[in-house]
Scaffold this motif. Structure first.
Motif, short mmCIF file in Angstrom:
data_model
loop_
_atom_site.label_atom_id
_atom_site.label_comp_id
_atom_site.label_asym_id
_atom_site.label_seq_id
_atom_site.Cartn_x
_atom_site.Cartn_y
_atom_site.Cartn_z
N LYS A 2 -14.03 -6.35 25.11
CA LYS A 2 -13.62 -7.26 23.89
C LYS A 2 -13.65 -8.81 24.36
O LYS A 2 -13.97 -9.63 23.41
N ASP A 3 -12.98 -8.96 25.30
CA ASP A 3 -12.99 -10.33 25.95
C ASP A 3 -14.29 -11.07 26.29
O ASP A 3 -14.29 -12.33 26.02
N ARG A 4 -15.36 -10.34 26.51
CA ARG A 4 -16.66 -10.73 26.55
C ARG A 4 -17.02 -11.71 25.18
O ARG A 4 -17.95 -12.57 25.43
N TYR A 5 -16.65 -11.39 24.17
CA TYR A 5 -16.83 -11.97 23.06
C TYR A 5 -16.10 -13.29 22.67
O TYR A 5 -16.10 -13.62 21.43
N LYS A 6 -15.21 -13.41 23.56
CA LYS A 6 -14.20 -14.71 23.26
C LYS A 6 -14.80 -15.96 23.56
O LYS A 6 -15.81 -16.02 24.32
N TYR A 7 -14.26 -16.88 22.97
CA TYR A 7 -14.87 -18.41 23.09
C TYR A 7 -13.54 -19.35 23.27
O TYR A 7 -12.53 -18.89 22.88
N LYS A 8 -13.79 -20.22 23.90
CA LYS A 8 -12.76 -21.64 24.03
C LYS A 8 -13.34 -22.91 23.76
O LYS A 8 -14.77 -22.97 24.03
N ALA A 9 -12.79 -23.60 23.30
CA ALA A 9 -13.15 -25.14 22.95
C ALA A 9 -11.86 -25.90 22.79
O ALA A 9 -10.45 -25.35 22.63
N THR A 22 -13.55 -15.57 16.47
CA THR A 22 -14.30 -16.07 15.06
C THR A 22 -14.67 -17.46 14.94
O THR A 22 -13.63 -18.36 15.24
N ILE A 23 -15.79 -17.83 14.86
CA ILE A 23 -16.26 -19.01 15.03
C ILE A 23 -17.14 -19.51 13.56
O ILE A 23 -17.91 -18.45 13.18
N ALA A 24 -16.75 -20.47 12.95
CA ALA A 24 -17.77 -20.84 11.92
C ALA A 24 -18.20 -22.44 12.03
O ALA A 24 -17.58 -23.15 12.39
N LYS A 25 -19.23 -22.54 11.24
CA LYS A 25 -19.56 -23.98 10.78
C LYS A 25 -19.08 -24.36 9.50
O LYS A 25 -18.45 -23.50 8.65
N GLY A 26 -18.99 -25.64 9.34
CA GLY A 26 -18.28 -26.17 8.30
C GLY A 26 -19.08 -25.95 7.23
O GLY A 26 -20.43 -25.68 7.04
N THR A 27 -18.25 -25.61 5.81
CA THR A 27 -19.18 -25.54 4.48
C THR A 27 -19.32 -26.33 3.66
O THR A 27 -19.85 -26.34 2.64
N LEU A 35 -17.84 -27.56 13.86
CA LEU A 35 -17.48 -26.16 14.28
C LEU A 35 -15.77 -25.95 14.21
O LEU A 35 -15.05 -26.63 14.47
N PHE A 36 -15.62 -24.57 13.68
CA PHE A 36 -14.13 -24.33 13.63
C PHE A 36 -13.89 -23.05 14.16
O PHE A 36 -14.78 -22.08 14.22
N PHE A 37 -12.66 -22.82 14.61
CA PHE A 37 -12.26 -21.79 15.23
C PHE A 37 -11.10 -21.15 14.36
O PHE A 37 -10.17 -21.78 14.03
N SER A 40 -5.57 -18.02 14.25
CA SER A 40 -4.56 -16.80 13.74
C SER A 40 -5.01 -16.63 12.34
O SER A 40 -6.14 -17.25 11.80
N GLU A 41 -4.56 -15.59 11.60
CA GLU A 41 -5.02 -15.18 10.39
C GLU A 41 -5.05 -16.38 9.24
O GLU A 41 -3.98 -16.99 8.95
N ASP A 42 -6.40 -16.67 8.80
CA ASP A 42 -6.41 -17.73 7.73
C ASP A 42 -6.00 -19.17 8.31
O ASP A 42 -5.47 -20.10 7.56
N LYS A 43 -6.01 -19.36 9.74
CA LYS A 43 -5.86 -20.59 10.03
C LYS A 43 -7.09 -21.18 10.95
O LYS A 43 -7.16 -20.68 11.94
N TRP A 44 -7.56 -22.02 10.32
CA TRP A 44 -8.68 -22.66 11.39
C TRP A 44 -8.61 -23.90 11.73
O TRP A 44 -8.11 -24.90 11.06
N VAL A 45 -8.95 -24.21 13.03
CA VAL A 45 -8.97 -25.60 13.56
C VAL A 45 -10.37 -26.20 13.86
O VAL A 45 -11.32 -25.64 14.33
#
Length: 133
Positions: A2-9, A22-27, A35-37, A40-45
């Protein structure tokens, strides 16, 4: 695995490192290239996309996850032109993605006994995670 799919920034405003799966682009229009990470649940930075690194899927000898662009020390065997024999040289490798796998990449510059400068770039197989500091 599972760790193989982690990212850091790094967070845009603070420069603090964060990890996420979980990574997403702005909407909205002004954030489409951001880019957003989800930290925590429903908390994006918002994160700096130039600092984005993927996890290798291994831990180092201190039990910390190893990420792309991390560095480790290694020795490479060189056979310099106009030198006799071969030599082991200490290098610092940076972990990069190449040919469908993570490897250590190094740039090496050295002088022979006549003062001539040689440059060498190469790839180094990642050592066992116990060897990575």
């Amino acid at each position: 695995m599972k760790d193989r799919y982690k990212y850091k920034a790094k967070i845009v405003n603070t420069g603090e490192w964060v990890e996420s799966i979980t990574i997403a682009k702005g909407t909205i229009k002004r954030k489409l290239n951001d880019l957003f990470f989800e930290v925590s649940e429903d908390k994006w930075v918002g994160v700096d996309k130039d600092t984005l690194c993927q996890c290798v899927g291994q831990k180092d000898k201190n039990n910390k996850l190893i990420f792309e662009h991390d560095q480790y020390k290694a020795q490479v065997l060189i056979e310099p032109i106009r030198w006799e024999g071969t030599y082991w040289i200490d290098v610092v490798c940076r972990i990069v993605w190449s040919e469908n796998r993570f490897v250590g990449h190094y740039n090496l510059e050295y002088k022979n006994k006549n003062g001539e400068i040689y440059k060498e770039t190469g790839f180094h197989k990642l050592p066992h995670s116990e060897a990575i500091e």
